[in-house]
Design an enzyme around this catalytic site. Sequence first.
Site, PDB file in Angstrom:
ATOM      1  N   GLU A 183       0.816  -1.211   0.000  1.00  0.00           N
ATOM      2  CA  GLU A 183       0.000   0.000   0.000  1.00  0.00           C
ATOM      3  C   GLU A 183       0.857   1.272   0.000  1.00  0.00           C
ATOM      4  O   GLU A 183       0.790   2.089   0.923  1.00  0.00           O
ATOM      5  CB  GLU A 183      -0.985  -0.015   1.174  1.00  0.00           C
ATOM      6  CG  GLU A 183      -1.962  -1.176   1.073  1.00  0.00           C
ATOM      7  CD  GLU A 183      -3.024  -1.207   2.164  1.00  0.00           C
ATOM      8  OE1 GLU A 183      -2.934  -0.402   3.116  1.00  0.00           O
ATOM      9  OE2 GLU A 183      -3.937  -2.044   2.055  1.00  0.00           O
ATOM     10  N   GLU A 302      -4.802  -8.320  -1.002  1.00  0.00           N
ATOM     11  CA  GLU A 302      -5.661  -8.301   0.182  1.00  0.00           C
ATOM     12  C   GLU A 302      -7.087  -8.089  -0.294  1.00  0.00           C
ATOM     13  O   GLU A 302      -7.334  -7.317  -1.223  1.00  0.00           O
ATOM     14  CB  GLU A 302      -5.296  -7.163   1.137  1.00  0.00           C
ATOM     15  CG  GLU A 302      -3.935  -7.277   1.784  1.00  0.00           C
ATOM     16  CD  GLU A 302      -3.651  -6.120   2.752  1.00  0.00           C
ATOM     17  OE1 GLU A 302      -4.610  -5.407   3.133  1.00  0.00           O
ATOM     18  OE2 GLU A 302      -2.477  -5.931   3.109  1.00  0.00           O
TER      19      GLU A 302
END
Length: 570
Positions: A183, A302
């Site tokens: 991220e 994810e």
Amino acid sequence: MRRKPIRLLAAAVAVAAAAAAAFTVRTAFAEPEAERADAAQLSAAETVAAMQPGWNLGNSLDAVGEDETAWGNPRITPELLDSIRAQGFNSIRIPVTWSAHQDEAAPYAIDTAYMDRVEEVVDLALEDGFYVLINIHHDSWQWVNQMPTQHDAVLARYDAAWTQIAAAFADAPPELVFENINEPQFADVSEEEGDALLHELNTSFHEIVRGSGGGNAERLLVIPTLHTSSEQPRLDAAAESIASLDDPMIAATVHNYGFWPFSVNIAGYTTFNDEVRADLEGVFDRVKATFVDKGVPVILGEWGLLGFDKHVGVVEQGEKLKFFEYLGYYAAKTGVTTMWWDNGQHFDRTAHTWKDPELFAHVAGAWEGRSGTAATDLVYVPAGETPAAQTIALQENGLEFTGLSHGDAELAEGTDYTVGADGLTLSADLLARLVGDGGLGERAVLEARFSSGVPWQLHVISSQAPVAQDASGTTAGLDVPVAFNGDQLATMEAVYADGTPAGPANWTPYQEFAVAFEPDYEAGTIALTEAFFAAVNDDSTVNLTFHFWSGKTLEYTVERSGSGVAGSAA
């Protein structure tokens, strides 16, 4: 037999921007076994396909602190990894946060004991037959995000980290995969500037790993989009960065936690409706067109729903199951490998069992194909009244309805139920028999079966209208006494006398579940939180409407004066 790591001291390793720096590194793995020989021949697409399905060992080695138990999960054991492998997962993402174990000044050495522990866990997972993905995880927001103002220092530390990681795992088998950063994000810059900084990290990561020798020369490398976003501009920027590396052994990665209002239950998005479904399809359609169709495989690194981190009831069970079933189906349709995020909320890492077996059944069912669902999994029967027949629309998803059962008993079509164009109709006699003259709450669970896939459960619930009582408290929180009477809270509206929204979400009257309000069924309360009152005007009246899954509503009024609050039932 489990292979033992081989730890060899290597020569000093030069680190970019850290002149004369030296690290003690180890070669952690012996030569791959014969049964792994074919893996070296796999393309990036074949490797990513072989990784399906995957699971995240979240909140363990990525925990921010001195130890992998810092965020409440037990120490990783061989038995835990064995148990996860036995569930049918072919790959495991092991997020790793290095910050607390890496010097903050040149040469940015990583603690040997911590590297040993990461090696140990990786080795155990490889020996279990997993494809294993490791990365630089929460470092992304702890220090990498300062790259705009501390460019050279951040890049030197990042390079040093990957130099050491790459050296430690140079001789690991090809089933080990590197993801350069989780991220990625950069403080106080535009998205386009963030894309450029991420490209710089991608390039440095690629040069370090490919130049480190051993298996790293051809190891699969995974490159994220900025924020692991699936928005088209971020996908395009990542695609351009990947193309510039001119390397066939690269995959792209994004994350997805569903359509945000549905994922956290805000703005009235309580169901897996067409808008939520279209948002999900858009994610996969975009990554397919941008990457998969052009030869770059994609890993959904994810995925899940954000509500799990707050309260298990944020998203109602049946609506949750429909999301999980459909995401698995659509990922397979678009050729995307999925790695389910689990920070301990799904698999009990002590008991080695699923906390919600029905949820896992739908996740695993999607690996093989579709499952039938329905418009709801809740059948409310008014207590104290003669039941009426109820019809539930079926969502067969290309399958055929084959039967309905209650426990071990097969129910009779034509008597207990009928199936028609409108769906499955439960007869009045069946519902009367199931609820009996007992108490409130769930009275029976029916299973609707289809020609394949996981059966759909229908929870038959005896209920009456919920009732609230007056209460007083402070802006630190107010517990509203509620007799739920078998019902379940779906959402809450909050408006001032003039009809404008009241609460933290001032753009919608429907406040966020488990942020502004939260039910406690055992205690018989609905808590109005401190966060809710912090956003409520002083000397104001707020009209609340509690919406329940039976379709019933409950009106309640709250008055705030200074730090005091008083609630009254309609």
